[in-house]
Design a protein around this motif. Sequence first.
Motif, short mmCIF file in Angstrom:
data_model
loop_
_atom_site.label_atom_id
_atom_site.label_comp_id
_atom_site.label_asym_id
_atom_site.label_seq_id
_atom_site.Cartn_x
_atom_site.Cartn_y
_atom_site.Cartn_z
N THR A 1 -33.62 17.47 70.73
CA THR A 1 -32.69 18.60 70.56
C THR A 1 -31.38 18.22 70.68
OG1 THR A 1 -32.74 19.09 73.15
CG2 THR A 1 -34.28 20.32 71.52
N PHE A 2 -30.32 18.71 69.72
CA PHE A 2 -28.91 18.16 69.93
C PHE A 2 -28.01 18.94 68.83
CE2 PHE A 2 -31.62 16.34 66.42
CZ PHE A 2 -31.05 16.43 65.24
N PRO A 3 -26.63 18.97 68.96
CA PRO A 3 -26.03 19.72 68.04
C PRO A 3 -25.68 18.87 66.79
CG PRO A 3 -24.64 18.78 69.88
CD PRO A 3 -26.25 18.31 70.30
N VAL A 4 -25.75 19.45 65.60
CA VAL A 4 -25.36 18.62 64.45
C VAL A 4 -23.82 18.34 64.24
CG1 VAL A 4 -25.32 18.77 61.95
CG2 VAL A 4 -27.10 19.94 63.29
N THR A 5 -23.68 17.17 64.44
CA THR A 5 -22.23 16.77 64.27
C THR A 5 -22.00 15.88 63.13
OG1 THR A 5 -22.80 14.77 65.43
CG2 THR A 5 -21.97 16.72 66.94
N LYS A 6 -22.96 15.26 62.49
CA LYS A 6 -22.73 14.63 61.12
C LYS A 6 -23.78 14.82 60.11
CE LYS A 6 -21.23 10.20 63.62
NZ LYS A 6 -21.42 8.90 63.74
N ALA A 7 -23.36 14.63 58.85
CA ALA A 7 -24.04 14.63 57.57
C ALA A 7 -25.07 13.37 57.53
CB ALA A 7 -23.59 15.35 56.44
N ALA A 8 -26.05 13.23 57.27
CA ALA A 8 -26.51 11.91 56.74
C ALA A 8 -26.41 11.74 55.27
CB ALA A 8 -28.12 12.20 56.76
N LYS A 9 -26.09 10.41 55.06
CA LYS A 9 -25.73 10.17 53.54
C LYS A 9 -27.07 9.42 53.09
CE LYS A 9 -20.95 9.22 54.55
NZ LYS A 9 -20.43 8.56 55.55
N PRO A 10 -27.26 9.56 51.77
CA PRO A 10 -28.29 8.50 51.23
C PRO A 10 -28.49 7.12 51.69
CG PRO A 10 -27.25 9.80 49.51
CD PRO A 10 -26.26 9.97 50.85
N GLY A 11 -29.68 6.99 52.23
CA GLY A 11 -29.88 5.63 52.70
C GLY A 11 -29.76 5.44 54.14
N SER A 12 -29.22 6.50 54.88
CA SER A 12 -29.10 6.54 56.30
C SER A 12 -30.51 6.32 56.96
CB SER A 12 -28.76 7.71 56.83
OG SER A 12 -27.38 8.03 56.08
N PRO A 13 -30.62 5.75 58.04
CA PRO A 13 -31.76 5.53 58.77
C PRO A 13 -32.32 6.72 59.45
CG PRO A 13 -29.99 4.59 59.99
CD PRO A 13 -29.44 5.04 58.88
N VAL A 14 -33.67 6.99 59.07
CA VAL A 14 -34.46 8.18 59.59
C VAL A 14 -35.35 8.11 60.89
CG1 VAL A 14 -36.08 10.11 59.03
CG2 VAL A 14 -34.18 9.29 57.19
N CYS A 15 -35.23 8.72 61.85
CA CYS A 15 -36.31 8.83 62.75
C CYS A 15 -37.68 8.68 62.18
CB CYS A 15 -35.98 10.08 63.57
SG CYS A 15 -37.42 10.40 64.91
N PRO A 16 -38.21 7.63 62.85
CA PRO A 16 -39.67 7.41 62.38
C PRO A 16 -40.70 8.40 62.63
CG PRO A 16 -38.70 5.45 63.80
CD PRO A 16 -37.86 6.70 63.84
N LYS A 17 -40.61 9.14 63.98
CA LYS A 17 -41.32 10.17 64.33
C LYS A 17 -41.15 11.32 63.30
CE LYS A 17 -41.83 9.14 69.08
NZ LYS A 17 -41.52 9.73 70.41
N CYS A 18 -39.88 11.72 63.01
CA CYS A 18 -39.65 12.78 62.00
C CYS A 18 -40.18 12.59 60.78
CB CYS A 18 -38.15 13.04 61.99
SG CYS A 18 -37.38 13.88 63.16
N LYS A 19 -40.08 11.20 60.00
CA LYS A 19 -40.65 10.96 58.73
C LYS A 19 -41.85 11.11 58.87
CE LYS A 19 -40.16 7.45 55.28
NZ LYS A 19 -40.63 8.39 54.28
N GLU A 20 -42.65 10.75 59.93
CA GLU A 20 -44.27 10.60 59.80
C GLU A 20 -44.69 12.13 59.75
OE1 GLU A 20 -47.83 9.85 63.35
OE2 GLU A 20 -45.98 8.20 63.14
N ILE A 21 -44.12 12.86 60.53
CA ILE A 21 -44.41 14.19 60.67
C ILE A 21 -44.00 14.95 59.05
CG2 ILE A 21 -43.93 16.54 61.79
CD1 ILE A 21 -43.37 15.13 64.44
N TYR A 22 -42.98 15.11 58.71
CA TYR A 22 -42.55 15.42 57.29
C TYR A 22 -43.51 14.69 56.35
CZ TYR A 22 -39.71 16.37 53.20
OH TYR A 22 -39.29 16.87 52.22
N ASP A 23 -43.88 13.66 56.19
CA ASP A 23 -44.65 13.18 55.29
C ASP A 23 -46.13 13.91 55.38
OD1 ASP A 23 -42.71 11.43 54.09
OD2 ASP A 23 -43.53 9.66 55.31
N SER A 24 -46.44 14.09 56.64
CA SER A 24 -47.90 14.66 56.79
C SER A 24 -47.89 16.16 56.41
CB SER A 24 -48.37 14.74 58.14
OG SER A 24 -47.55 15.72 59.07
N TYR A 25 -46.66 16.72 56.20
CA TYR A 25 -46.80 18.13 55.57
C TYR A 25 -46.84 18.04 54.12
CZ TYR A 25 -44.76 20.18 59.73
OH TYR A 25 -44.37 20.67 61.17
N ALA A 26 -46.54 16.88 53.46
CA ALA A 26 -46.44 16.85 52.07
C ALA A 26 -47.82 16.72 51.45
CB ALA A 26 -45.58 15.76 51.48
N GLU A 27 -48.71 16.16 52.29
CA GLU A 27 -50.09 15.88 51.67
C GLU A 27 -50.87 17.22 51.60
OE1 GLU A 27 -51.60 13.33 54.79
OE2 GLU A 27 -50.44 11.74 54.17
#
Length: 72
Positions: free
Chosen positions: A46-72
């Motif tokens: 949990t956190f307040p949003v303070t920045k916008a991600a730019k293309p190529g920004s590093p992504v949290c590995p746990k978030c990416k794993e969860i997100y990818d599991s939704y796409a299947e």
Amino acid sequence: MSTQILERPELKDADTGPEMFHYVRKEKIAESAVMGTYVVALCGETFPVTKAAKPGSPVCPKCKEIYDSYAE
């Protein structure tokens, strides 16, 4: 008259090491950026949003794993 230094407490739940961006519900991003409310990422951080991600920004590995599991 004395001068005191007030330290700001760390607001993040977890330390992800170098700055990483998290997956958050799209409709909550603007609200958080304007109002300062906290958002909950897919990984549970949990956190307040303070920045916008730019293309190529590093992504949290746990978030990416969860997100990818939704796409299947």
